[in-house]
Design an enzyme around this catalytic site. Structure first.
Site, short mmCIF file in Angstrom:
data_model
loop_
_atom_site.label_atom_id
_atom_site.label_comp_id
_atom_site.label_asym_id
_atom_site.label_seq_id
_atom_site.Cartn_x
_atom_site.Cartn_y
_atom_site.Cartn_z
N LYS A 194 -3.22 -4.82 -38.45
CA LYS A 194 -1.79 -4.56 -38.60
C LYS A 194 -1.31 -3.35 -37.81
CE LYS A 194 -2.41 -6.42 -43.14
NZ LYS A 194 -3.87 -6.54 -42.81
N SER A 220 13.56 20.65 -17.90
CA SER A 220 12.33 21.42 -18.03
C SER A 220 12.59 22.64 -18.90
CB SER A 220 11.84 21.86 -16.65
OG SER A 220 10.84 22.86 -16.76
N LYS A 267 15.20 21.19 -12.74
CA LYS A 267 14.54 19.90 -12.90
C LYS A 267 15.41 18.86 -13.61
CE LYS A 267 10.94 18.85 -12.08
NZ LYS A 267 9.75 19.07 -12.93
N GLU A 296 8.35 7.51 -17.27
CA GLU A 296 6.97 7.96 -17.40
C GLU A 296 6.37 7.52 -18.73
OE1 GLU A 296 7.49 11.97 -14.64
OE2 GLU A 296 7.44 12.14 -16.82
N HIS A 320 0.83 -1.21 0.00
CA HIS A 320 0.00 0.00 0.00
C HIS A 320 0.86 1.26 0.00
CE1 HIS A 320 -3.32 -2.71 1.02
NE2 HIS A 320 -2.53 -3.20 1.97
#
Length: 466
Positions: free
Chosen positions: A330, A282, A288, A295, A161
């Site tokens: 296809k 970024s 960043k 992702e 969890h």
């Protein structure tokens, strides 16, 4: 181009030429030209068979085969000139062969329909490209095993969890992904084995009155065998649906791995540092460093699930035998295999160049609460029923939280536990106590690593000889 060349393959039945809108809507050349090499390979084998059974003379067979080789060269070099009437790759190849070989080229389609022809091309394509995906999975597994071996006895929290549960060896965690991908390789093996059937010779749906020899064609093309039922041969797309399922599940496993990379590379976790070459920045935020590969691998799962469900929805209501709906098989297959292969290779490079921060991992795992199960099991060894032991330790954890004191202090003063139990809370002790087969401790992980290396060797043998 002659007037005869400009006519569609079915011109004899129709008085009028096909409308431009019909040709634009029904044509598949934009995507099925990818099957060109497979179409030519199938045509070569078909021509050789026609010569063996006496439907082509040796001279005719040589002329058509030479023409096919020329077409292959033109396609490979990018000099092949497609015509407006080339409805699909089969039409384009046959038209050009007829231009080159004359009357002999017009015999290329003897005993063959585009129905069995396209089914053959797609099986040849899948046999090759499915193997490529399986090989890419195998290469990712090799990186996972290498990191598991190099991780030694480094450990981190195991989660349920997304809450810290029990410490596990980093090797154990990486090998959990390995075994999921091992099942994917097994599934690729099984799916490609079931696809290893030649449909050529089934014709449009009922076979032929000509003395065709589909068994010899199957052998020439390296198939395990030929079809048993002509209706089934031209309408079957189980092999496409199965390949899409295996690809979608492989991508789902990549998505789970990608999700963990996204989490682990965040500042909140800080368990892994990605190489600059496998990260992005970024356009606005100078600080960043983004895990875009992970992702995109995660996002690809939804795309492949869509490919699979789309094909299943197409197949669910089709009567026997061939229906033009099957032209839609296809693009999803091409998309799924391309997406999965690309994600596998990119994630392999990302993991291969990553750095694990085992110090931070171990610090996150070295909390007394992650050893709560070991405390309960200590009581169990003393004869306490597990449910009672679970409740006793859970009560201590709750008291520590509510009173703002350490669990160690409560354990030391609890008459059921005492100083002896404190040893269970020492850093790394909880993971070292995981001794059951398949568990997360050092000894079972050593056995697991040996089993993983054996599995890699078995996979390598299949991939090398497939």
């Amino acid at each position: 181009m002659s007037a005869r060349d400009a006519r569609p393959l079915w011109h004899g039945r129709f008085a009028d030429s096909p409308a431009d809108d019909l040709l634009a809507f029904t044509g598949s050349l934009a995507f099925d030209r990818r099957l060109a090499a497979d179409d030519i390979a199938g045509s070569r084998a078909h021509v050789a068979m026609l010569a063996r059974v006496g439907l082509l003379t040796d001279e005719e067979a040589d002329a058509v085969t030479t023409a096919l080789e020329t077409v292959a060269e033109e396609l490979g070099e990018g000099t092949f000139m497609f015509a407006p009437t080339d409805e699909d790759i089969h039409t384009a190849v046959e038209r050009r062969v007829t231009e080159l070989a004359g009357a002999a080229g017009a015999k290329l389609h003897t005993g063959r329909s585009r129905n069995d022809q396209v089914a053959l091309d797609l099986r040849l394509f899948l046999r090759r490209e499915g193997h490529t995906v399986a090989l890419a999975v195998h290469e990712l597994q090799e990186v996972l095993v290498r990191w598991a071996r190099e991780a030694g006895e480094a450990y981190l929290p195991g989660y349920t969890h997304l809450q810290r549960a029990q410490p596990v060896l980093l090797a154990h965690h990486l090998l959990a992904h390995f075994w999921a991908f091992a099942r994917d390789v097994d599934r690729w093996h099984d799916a490609l084995e079931r696809a290893d059937v030649s449909p050529l010779g089934a014709g449009a749906l009922a076979g032929s009155s000509l003395p065709l020899d589909p068994d010899s064609v199957a052998r020439d093309l390296g198939f395990a065998g030929r079809f048993e039922n002509s209706l089934d041969a031209v309408s079957d797309r189980d092999f496409v649906a199965e390949a899409l399922f295996v690809a979608a599940l492989t991508q789902t496993h990549l998505s789970r791995l990608g999700e963990e990379i996204v989490l682990w590379s965040s500042q909140e976790f800080g368990f892994v540092h990605l190489a600059d070459a496998y990260s992005t920045g970024s356009s606005m935020l100078p600080q960043k460093k983004n895990p875009d590969i992970a992702e995109l691998a995660r996002g690809g799962a939804g795309r492949l699930i869509g490919d699979l469900t789309g094909v299943l929805a197409t197949l669910k209501g089709l009567p026997l035998a061939y229906n033009r709906d099957l032209q839609g098989d296809k693009e999803p297959l091409f998309d799924a295999l391309d997406t999965c292969t690309g994600a596998l290779r990119a994630l392999t490079g990302l993991l291969d160049s990553a750095e694990f921060d085992t110090t931070r991992m171990q610090a996150a795992a070295d909390t007394a609460a992650t050893a709560a199960t070991d405390l309960a099991e200590l009581l169990v060894r003393g004869g306490v029923p597990f449910r009672d032991a679970h409740a006793a330790v859970g009560s201590l954890v709750r008291q520590a939280v509510e009173r703002g004191i350490s669990l160690e202090e409560l354990v030391m003063t609890d008459p059921r536990l005492g100083p002896e139990a404190l040893a269970l809370l020492e850093p790394g002790e909880a993971v070292r106590r995981r001794t059951t087969p398949g568990g997360a401790g050092p000894e079972p992980v050593r056995h697991q690593l040996a089993a993983a290396r054996t599995r890699l060797e078995e996979q390598h043998t299949w991939l090398e000889h497939a």
